[in-house]
Design an enzyme around this catalytic site. Sequence first.
Site, mmCIF file in Angstrom:
data_model
loop_
_atom_site.group_PDB
_atom_site.id
_atom_site.type_symbol
_atom_site.label_atom_id
_atom_site.label_comp_id
_atom_site.label_asym_id
_atom_site.label_seq_id
_atom_site.Cartn_x
_atom_site.Cartn_y
_atom_site.Cartn_z
ATOM 1 N N LYS A 196 0.626 -1.403 0.497
ATOM 2 C CA LYS A 196 0.027 -0.141 -0.038
ATOM 3 C C LYS A 196 1.078 0.992 0.607
ATOM 4 O O LYS A 196 0.334 2.170 -0.930
ATOM 5 C CB LYS A 196 -0.755 -0.299 1.483
ATOM 6 N N LYS A 222 -2.557 1.987 8.720
ATOM 7 C CA LYS A 222 -2.910 0.649 8.007
ATOM 8 C C LYS A 222 -1.564 0.129 8.381
ATOM 9 O O LYS A 222 -0.351 0.448 7.437
ATOM 10 C CB LYS A 222 -3.523 1.391 6.866
ATOM 11 N N GLY A 232 -8.218 -7.761 3.086
ATOM 12 C CA GLY A 232 -8.937 -7.836 4.080
ATOM 13 C C GLY A 232 -9.583 -7.250 5.556
ATOM 14 O O GLY A 232 -10.480 -7.776 6.363
ATOM 15 N N HIS A 280 -14.898 -3.344 8.495
ATOM 16 C CA HIS A 280 -14.188 -2.609 7.224
ATOM 17 C C HIS A 280 -14.225 -3.741 6.558
ATOM 18 O O HIS A 280 -13.296 -4.215 5.281
ATOM 19 C CB HIS A 280 -12.641 -2.789 7.224
ATOM 20 N N GLU A 287 -9.909 1.577 -5.550
ATOM 21 C CA GLU A 287 -10.668 1.702 -4.584
ATOM 22 C C GLU A 287 -10.745 2.948 -4.653
ATOM 23 O O GLU A 287 -9.636 3.768 -3.652
ATOM 24 C CB GLU A 287 -10.902 0.638 -3.405
ATOM 25 N N ARG A 330 -7.444 -7.954 -9.353
ATOM 26 C CA ARG A 330 -8.278 -8.681 -9.563
ATOM 27 C C ARG A 330 -9.280 -8.887 -9.787
ATOM 28 O O ARG A 330 -10.280 -7.829 -9.896
ATOM 29 C CB ARG A 330 -8.115 -10.175 -8.378
HETATM 30 P P1 ADP Z 1 -8.183 -3.557 3.213
HETATM 31 O O1 ADP Z 1 -6.863 -4.009 1.785
HETATM 32 O O2 ADP Z 1 -8.149 -4.076 4.284
HETATM 33 O O3 ADP Z 1 -9.163 -3.513 3.008
HETATM 34 P P2 ADP Z 1 -8.332 -0.942 2.675
HETATM 35 O O4 ADP Z 1 -7.273 0.838 2.683
HETATM 36 O O5 ADP Z 1 -8.799 -1.238 0.907
HETATM 37 O O6 ADP Z 1 -7.779 -1.974 3.521
HETATM 38 O O7 ADP Z 1 -9.625 -0.041 3.625
HETATM 39 C C1 ADP Z 1 -10.859 -0.633 4.033
HETATM 40 C C2 ADP Z 1 -11.884 -0.553 4.812
HETATM 41 O O8 ADP Z 1 -10.959 0.672 5.706
HETATM 42 C C3 ADP Z 1 -11.845 0.871 3.531
HETATM 43 O O9 ADP Z 1 -13.001 0.676 2.815
HETATM 44 C C4 ADP Z 1 -12.892 2.277 4.412
HETATM 45 O O10 ADP Z 1 -13.592 1.621 4.938
HETATM 46 C C5 ADP Z 1 -11.792 1.828 5.520
HETATM 47 N N1 ADP Z 1 -11.281 2.236 5.389
HETATM 48 C C6 ADP Z 1 -9.440 3.038 4.818
HETATM 49 N N2 ADP Z 1 -8.943 4.261 5.420
HETATM 50 C C7 ADP Z 1 -9.917 4.765 5.730
HETATM 51 C C8 ADP Z 1 -9.030 6.518 6.023
HETATM 52 N N3 ADP Z 1 -8.400 7.227 5.137
HETATM 53 N N4 ADP Z 1 -11.087 6.903 6.706
HETATM 54 C C9 ADP Z 1 -11.919 5.793 6.856
HETATM 55 N N5 ADP Z 1 -12.027 5.114 6.653
HETATM 56 C C10 ADP Z 1 -11.374 4.297 5.911
#
Ligand code: ADP
Length: 450
Positions: free
Chosen positions: A116, A158, A164, A235, A275, A292
């Site tokens: 990421k 993160k 996931g 999430h 996303e 994917r």
């Molecule tokens: P993963 O790879 O685990 O799916 P993501 O980075 O795609 O992680 O984030 C998953 C979810 O977390 C998002 O759909 C959102 O709901 C929440 N999220 C991620 N980043 C943020 C942020 N900066 N502020 C608020 N919610 C967030």
Amino acid sequence: MFKKILIANRGEIACRIIDTCRRLGVRTVAVYSEADAAARHVRLADEAFCVGPAASSESYLRGERIVEVTQRAGAEAVHPGYGFLSENEDFAQACHDAGVVFIGPPIAAIRAMGAKSAAKRLMDEAGVPLVPGYHGDDQSAELLQTEADRIGYPVIIKASAGGGGKGMRVVRSADAFAEELTSCQREAQASFGNDHVLIEKYLERPRHIEIQIFADHDGHTVSLFERDCSAQRRHQKVVEEAPAPGIDDAQRTRMGEAACNAARAVDYVGAGTVEFIADDSGAFYFMEMNTRLQVEHPVTELITGLDLVEWQLRIAAGEPLPREQSALAIAGHAIEVRLYAEDPARGFLPSIGRLAHFVAPEASAHVRLDSGVEQGDEITPHYDPMIAKLIVWDHDRAAAVERMLTALAGLQIVGVRHNGEFLARLIGHEAFRSGTVDTGLIEREMAALA
Ligand code: ADP
């Protein structure tokens, strides 16, 4: 077009891929674990090979074994589905080395989007909007604290290797940061074998909106529009729909162009999803790219009338994009729910057992069921306890909501606990009906929904 492909997956997505192959006259080879010897995807495929014991790590994740089986079966390509090996660059490389086509993007694109932090730096350079944050390599606790203070609370920490919905921590004040950082790093190391983290401004009540893109080998890239996946629990997506409520054509075009730019920046080929999180003001920010097919791809299929697996196969076989952007349009509205064998009254604990009775509404132009199980099959503890994805289509969103409520009311499931009634309460909730769901809605309303 390929004559024969191997599907390196199980459950509903393996069955879904077989459907398209049959229609296109492509022969299919399934792989399965000992626990899946009688599974629906094995019954549907033209040929099937056991690749190991029940544990995924000893079967569905054994890339070299799967490549061997592909060669032995004389298949020309491998479709990895989602999860398992689908975003594993070593597996894509092993396919390539064996002269087998990996139905997915180039290895370099998987790698570029896999971490990421690095992906965000790359997107920043490509002019794709990002949430303010820190994506650097310096991981000292002092520097991370300073960066969090600079970004301003609340922030989200993160795991850079995360996925996931795992390995994320929201921190609301400076004095809580150090402790949350340590626990996030510990979880990241345990789950992903890497404790590298990034920090972002945490948006309150955002929406999750993602763009489906496709690119071919000639560098042409199109957007197949957006999906709204804001209904999430911890999430993880629970309900997805297309198009996103309240998004106008100008916003759709802006997001589509940003997503195509993201794809071009990594020389993308094939199906991908970019996303974004979006706020009320119309601003949107890149979160990640999934390299994917997504679980929720059917809602895009129902509003565009296209078969995304067919597109994947055609592009992997070297054909150009089947349509140009100007020939793509949205018709009507589609909603998907993820029907799980789990108990909402007991913290969504997976519910294992035999699906003694399973009747779903009859498939039609309005209702689709993508499932890896039938009545009489077992939901085992070894894998994701999804029973099916139920997808509906109608002329507008309000009609699609009613269609989904009717479809959910028509489900008959005996033998395992399931989230059908929870999903019906969610779809019937005034926030869902009014199209104003944000990613925190389910957690806030949990008592009323579960
Ligand atoms: P993963 O790879 O685990 O799916 P993501 O980075 O795609 O992680 O984030 C998953 C979810 O977390 C998002 O759909 C959102 O709901 C929440 N999220 C991620 N980043 C943020 C942020 N900066 N502020 C608020 N919610 C967030």
